[in-house]
Design an enzyme around this catalytic site. Structure first.
Site, PDB file in Angstrom:
ATOM      1  CE  LYS A 119       0.748   2.003   3.268  1.00 54.25           C
ATOM      2  NZ  LYS A 119       2.049   2.599   3.748  1.00 54.25           N
ATOM      3  CE1 TYR A 204      -1.639  -0.091   7.655  1.00 56.34           C
ATOM      4  CE2 TYR A 204      -0.576   1.911   6.878  1.00 56.34           C
ATOM      5  CZ  TYR A 204      -0.555   0.541   7.075  1.00 56.34           C
ATOM      6  OH  TYR A 204       0.537  -0.183   6.678  1.00 56.34           O
TER       7      TYR A 204
HETATM    8  P1  NAD Z   1      12.414   1.928   2.141  1.00 57.79           P
HETATM    9  O1  NAD Z   1      12.819   3.314   1.784  1.00 57.79           O
HETATM   10  O2  NAD Z   1      12.940   1.364   3.407  1.00 57.79           O
HETATM   11  O3  NAD Z   1      12.795   0.919   0.975  1.00 57.79           O
HETATM   12  C1  NAD Z   1      12.558   1.232  -0.383  1.00 57.79           C
HETATM   13  C2  NAD Z   1      13.382   0.336  -1.270  1.00 57.79           C
HETATM   14  O4  NAD Z   1      13.201   0.764  -2.617  1.00 57.79           O
HETATM   15  C3  NAD Z   1      14.886   0.408  -0.973  1.00 57.79           C
HETATM   16  O5  NAD Z   1      15.442  -0.874  -1.063  1.00 57.79           O
HETATM   17  C4  NAD Z   1      15.413   1.280  -2.107  1.00 57.79           C
HETATM   18  O6  NAD Z   1      16.753   0.976  -2.453  1.00 57.79           O
HETATM   19  C5  NAD Z   1      14.478   0.924  -3.241  1.00 57.79           C
HETATM   20  N1  NAD Z   1      14.379   1.954  -4.275  1.00 57.79           N
HETATM   21  C6  NAD Z   1      14.409   1.732  -5.589  1.00 57.79           C
HETATM   22  N2  NAD Z   1      14.325   2.874  -6.282  1.00 57.79           N
HETATM   23  C7  NAD Z   1      14.271   3.857  -5.382  1.00 57.79           C
HETATM   24  C8  NAD Z   1      14.178   5.276  -5.486  1.00 57.79           C
HETATM   25  N3  NAD Z   1      14.136   5.897  -6.675  1.00 57.79           N
HETATM   26  N4  NAD Z   1      14.130   5.987  -4.335  1.00 57.79           N
HETATM   27  C9  NAD Z   1      14.140   5.384  -3.134  1.00 57.79           C
HETATM   28  N5  NAD Z   1      14.224   4.027  -2.967  1.00 57.79           N
HETATM   29  C10 NAD Z   1      14.300   3.291  -4.092  1.00 57.79           C
HETATM   30  O7  NAD Z   1      10.822   1.895   2.113  1.00 57.79           O
HETATM   31  P2  NAD Z   1       9.866   0.860   2.848  1.00 57.79           P
HETATM   32  O8  NAD Z   1       9.498   1.411   4.161  1.00 57.79           O
HETATM   33  O9  NAD Z   1      10.417  -0.510   2.767  1.00 57.79           O
HETATM   34  O10 NAD Z   1       8.547   0.996   1.926  1.00 57.79           O
HETATM   35  C11 NAD Z   1       8.423   0.351   0.676  1.00 57.79           C
HETATM   36  C12 NAD Z   1       6.930   0.210   0.353  1.00 57.79           C
HETATM   37  O11 NAD Z   1       6.301  -0.534   1.384  1.00 57.79           O
HETATM   38  C13 NAD Z   1       6.154   1.534   0.275  1.00 57.79           C
HETATM   39  O12 NAD Z   1       5.189   1.456  -0.736  1.00 57.79           O
HETATM   40  C14 NAD Z   1       5.483   1.642   1.632  1.00 57.79           C
HETATM   41  O13 NAD Z   1       4.273   2.381   1.606  1.00 57.79           O
HETATM   42  C15 NAD Z   1       5.223   0.193   1.948  1.00 57.79           C
HETATM   43  N6  NAD Z   1       5.204  -0.069   3.406  1.00 57.79           N
HETATM   44  C16 NAD Z   1       4.160  -0.769   3.921  1.00 57.79           C
HETATM   45  C17 NAD Z   1       4.127  -1.058   5.274  1.00 57.79           C
HETATM   46  C18 NAD Z   1       3.000  -1.873   5.842  1.00 57.79           C
HETATM   47  O14 NAD Z   1       2.863  -1.930   7.059  1.00 57.79           O
HETATM   48  N7  NAD Z   1       2.215  -2.523   5.014  1.00 57.79           N
HETATM   49  C19 NAD Z   1       5.144  -0.605   6.101  1.00 57.79           C
HETATM   50  C20 NAD Z   1       6.208   0.091   5.551  1.00 57.79           C
HETATM   51  C21 NAD Z   1       6.225   0.349   4.186  1.00 57.79           C
END
Ligand code: NAD
Length: 354
Positions: A119, A204
């Site tokens: 999401k 949420y």
């Molecule tokens: P994060 O920033 O920790 O990780 C993002 C990943 O994408 C990294 O590995 C990064 O290297 C990669 N990436 C590739 N291209 C990129 C760019 N141009 N800029 C930045 N990063 C890039 O993020 P996250 O917290 O893991 O979130 C990722 C997804 O998961 C999002 O869509 C977020 O909304 C979702 N999320 C959901 C929950 C949940 O509880 N369901 C919790 C956290 C995140």
């Protein structure tokens, strides 16, 4: 969404073909994949980690060592489409910044894989529709990572609302937010995040209102405030919005990147009240009701494990999985109405799904 949600979640615990586990590829090895998803896959009954997709070669090496993956199970964003020839990958889990969900969902579907997407589903309803169409064309399932729909307190709250245990619902109050740190992160860049707090965590509160009522909002009125116009130059910091549902139920919601502690819902019904606080985190969730004889209390569970195994099991058993792309689309339609209302300063109607 429907009452079958509880059934879908409960069935994740049922036995299926002995030993049958679907292979999952995680796309994007950031915080969520590292700290939640990969550890959950190690415990899963119907799912296993089969491959990873990363733009950082050093991360690929670390993940190979930690999870015992062969070299050809580490893909890059460029080599991603080669998964079409990898029979060990059944499901692709898109865990990238929001703006990349659309592209990678469509590429995964074209490679013949089922898709589970984080999401918010995408940056716009238009993108959601294209993702749904791509998965339908490939005859593959598209699930959205709405983990609360697999969490016991939330499932019971849905039952209390839908079965009118406290009488018909009248009003909902829901909010989720936190004080966001690092001003350079992608969550504050509109092109990558699509929006701010609303897209990230406001969804949420919106979801809770939708799955508690089982209805789609018809009218929305919203207001935005910014305490730091520099940090939040591109995206929203705090949004309050009100919704009206077809049955007459109303909702007040809040989302923010400005402060901590907003993490709840309260459902006001004709003969009582129930709610949760904290409500949307990974653990420590606490429910309450106005009647001590009807508790809202359950053990804490791993939401990610539950949603991934439920998706695998639905595929193994040939059942349609919910929440699907249609649920993600309905959220984006409401989110777009919220942004339209902020821009117009007026009440806006929510575009219909079809
Ligand atoms: P994060 O920033 O920790 O990780 C993002 C990943 O994408 C990294 O590995 C990064 O290297 C990669 N990436 C590739 N291209 C990129 C760019 N141009 N800029 C930045 N990063 C890039 O993020 P996250 O917290 O893991 O979130 C990722 C997804 O998961 C999002 O869509 C977020 O909304 C979702 N999320 C959901 C929950 C949940 O509880 N369901 C919790 C956290 C995140």
């Amino acid at each position: 969404m429907s009452a079958s949600l509880a059934t879908v979640a409960a069935r994740a615990d049922e036995p299926s073909t002995p030993g049958k586990k679907l292979g999952w590829a995680l796309v994007g090895l950031g915080t969520l994949s590292t700290n939640q998803l990969a550890p959950a896959l190690l415990k899963a009954k119907h799912s296993k980690l089969s491959a990873v997709v990363t733009g950082t070669p050093e991360k690929g090496v670390k993940w190979r060592e930690k999870y015992g993956l062969a070299a050809d199970k580490v893909y890059t964003y460029e080599s991603f489409d080669k998964i079409i020839d990898d029979p060990d990958i059944d499901v692709v889990f898109i865990v990238l910044p929001n703006s990349m969900h659309h592209e990678f969902t469509i590429r995964a579907a074209k490679a013949g894989k089922h898709v589970f997407c984080e999401k918010p589903m995408a940056n716009s309803a238009k993108e959601c529709r294209e993702m749904i169409a791509a998965c339908e064309a490939a005859k593959r399932q598209l699930g959205i990572g709405y983990r609360c729909q697999f969490e016991l307190h939330h499932l019971e709250a849905m039952r209390l609302a839908r079965e009118q245990v406290f009488g018909p619902l009248q009003h909902l109050d829901a909010g989720f937010g936190f004080a966001i740190g690092d001003p350079t992160q992608w969550r504050l860049r509109k092109a990558l995040a699509g929006g701010g707090a609303l897209m990230d965590v406001g969804v949420y509160a919106l979801q809770a209102c939708r799955y508690l009522t089982g209805e789609e909002p018809i009218e929305i009125s919203a207001m935005e405030t910014k305490t730091d116009p520099v940090k939040f130059a591109e995206v929203d910091e705090t949004i309050q919005w009100s919704m009206k549902f077809p049955s007459g139920v109303t909702a007040n919601c809040l989302t923010t990147y400005g402060f901590n502690g907003c993490d709840h819902f309260t459902a006001y019904a004709e003969k009582g009240r129930f709610g949760m606080k904290p409500c949307y985190g990974y653990s420590g969730l606490t429910g309450w009701t106005s009647d001590p004889k009807i508790p809202l209390a359950f053990p804490q569970t791993d939401h990610f494990l539950a949603e991934m195994d439920a998706f695998s099991l639905a595929i193994i058993e040939g059942r349609r999985f919910e929440p699907s792309g249609a649920d993600g689309l309905r959220d984006l339609l409401a989110i777009e109405a919220i942004y339209r209302s902020i821009a117009s300063g007026k009440k806006e109607t929510v575009e219909k799904e079809a």
